[in-house]
Write an enzyme that holds these catalytic residues in place. Structure first.
Site, PDB file in Angstrom:
ATOM      1  N   HIS A  87      38.345  40.269  42.650  1.00  0.00           N
ATOM      2  CA  HIS A  87      39.569  40.178  43.456  1.00  0.00           C
ATOM      3  C   HIS A  87      40.643  41.118  42.901  1.00  0.00           C
ATOM      4  CE1 HIS A  87      42.661  37.769  45.787  1.00  0.00           C
ATOM      5  NE2 HIS A  87      43.435  38.355  44.884  1.00  0.00           N
ATOM      6  N   GLU A  88      40.848  41.072  41.584  1.00  0.00           N
ATOM      7  CA  GLU A  88      41.867  41.923  40.957  1.00  0.00           C
ATOM      8  C   GLU A  88      41.433  43.382  40.921  1.00  0.00           C
ATOM      9  OE1 GLU A  88      44.771  40.823  40.419  1.00  0.00           O
ATOM     10  OE2 GLU A  88      44.245  38.731  40.807  1.00  0.00           O
ATOM     11  N   HIS A 111      42.504  44.950  44.123  1.00  0.00           N
ATOM     12  CA  HIS A 111      43.918  45.347  44.050  1.00  0.00           C
ATOM     13  C   HIS A 111      44.063  46.659  43.269  1.00  0.00           C
ATOM     14  CE1 HIS A 111      45.598  41.805  45.851  1.00  0.00           C
ATOM     15  NE2 HIS A 111      45.206  40.982  44.895  1.00  0.00           N
TER      16      HIS A 111
END
Length: 323
Positions: free
Chosen positions: A68-69, A72
């Site tokens: 998820h990170e 980003h």
């Protein structure tokens, strides 16, 4: 932000770090899954097996957080922004951007990348469960994959709440930024939504504890306080950056500051310089030469009875010590 975090690996050039607080949440996840979740999902297995299943599920959860990170971070890199590291901590994970997005478009795409990744991971886990976890011999695998698709979907939904600094709050800020063309205004409104949402979680947690629904109330309270704190600190940080933008050291420095000499007694410095002028930091100067500095913290380390016997020369910090 995370001074005690330990770097464990690099992925695509991004440092993946683990803060000591992560071990607490990892242990709590394993405990929760092994004591309630998997015994219900998979009755008839030993306690050791439940701990094993829970450990695998916990590692899958935090692998999902890292991905998820990473989403980003990769999107931020595409827009020319640097990411210092990705850190796992008690509330999950965070990609530490060294600079803020420059416009609403980059803000939107960087923010949306994380929830999109979580939805994709949820879909992947669901498909794997449907194809490989339905037979009797693979029941544990099916239960772990079921947990992973559900938790990833939950992460995506939770992160899309329009409360800054959650991903949904950043998307909301991007929309306000594009509409108003004012980042400060957009951040203020999005932060207020974060404050309201954080307060809601705190109240929900307190209510849960009062009604004795379970220990989950504690987590609502902790997460609520974190969101409140993060939303307000983000807004204050932006205000400070705006206030300092374009400023030079010359603009901000104190011209012709009050100084002391090495031979002055500490009692003289405190009573005749610090207290009357409300000053806690003083340069130490002799003739036209800057020697170092003395501050209130140094003074407080000296017994008051000795202030008449101790001079500045005996306690000040030379400027060479900072270089």
């Amino acid at each position: 932000m995370f001074k005690n975090a330990i770097e464990v690996v690099q992925i695509f050039g991004f440092k993946i770090r683990v803060d000591p607080s992560w071990f607490l949440i990892a242990a709590l996840v394993v405990w929760g899954l092994s004591s309630t979740h998997f015994p219900i999902e998979l009755p008839g297995y030993s306690n050791r097996s439940y701990v094993l299943f829970s450990t695998v599920a916990m590692l899958g959860l935090f692998a999902s957080v890292i991905l998820h990170e990473l989403a980003h971070s990769l999107m931020a890199r595409r827009f020319g922004l640097n990411v210092g590291s990705i850190t796992l901590f008690i509330f999950g994970g965070v990609a530490e951007l060294e600079t803020e997005p420059r416009d609403p478009v980059s803000e939107f795409w960087i923010a949306i990348a994380g929830p999109v990744m979580s939805v994709l991971l949820a879909g992947l886990a669901y498909l794997m469960m449907a194809n490989f976890g339905s037979s009797s011999g693979s029941r544990p695998l099916g239960a772990i994959l079921k947990y992973l698709w559900q938790i990833n979907l939950l992460l995506a939904v939770f992160n899309m709440v329009p409360a800054f600094p959650l991903d949904g709050g950043r998307i909301f800020r991007a929309a306000l930024w594009a509409f108003k063309r004012d980042l400060l205004f957009a951040t203020r409104i999005a932060s207020r939504f974060g404050l309201v949402f954080g307060a809601f979680l705190i109240l929900a947690g307190v209510l849960g504890l009062v009604l004795q629904i379970g220990v989950g109330g504690f987590w609502y309270i902790i997460i609520g306080f974190f969101i409140v704190s993060a939303s307000q600190s983000s807004y204050r940080s932006l205000i400070n950056k705006r206030a300092l933008q374009g400023q030079t050291v010359e603009h901000l420095m104190t011209h012709n500051p009050t100084t002391v000499t090495p031979g002055q007694q500490i009692s003289d410095v405190v009573q005749n310089v610090m207290l009357p002028n409300n000053i806690s930091f003083l340069p130490v100067q002799e003739s036209d030469h800057l020697l170092g500095y003395i501050d209130l913290q140094m003074v407080n380390k000296i017994d008051r009875e000795k202030w008449n016997d101790v001079t500045v020369a005996q306690v000040y910090k030379p400027k060479s010590a900072d270089s």
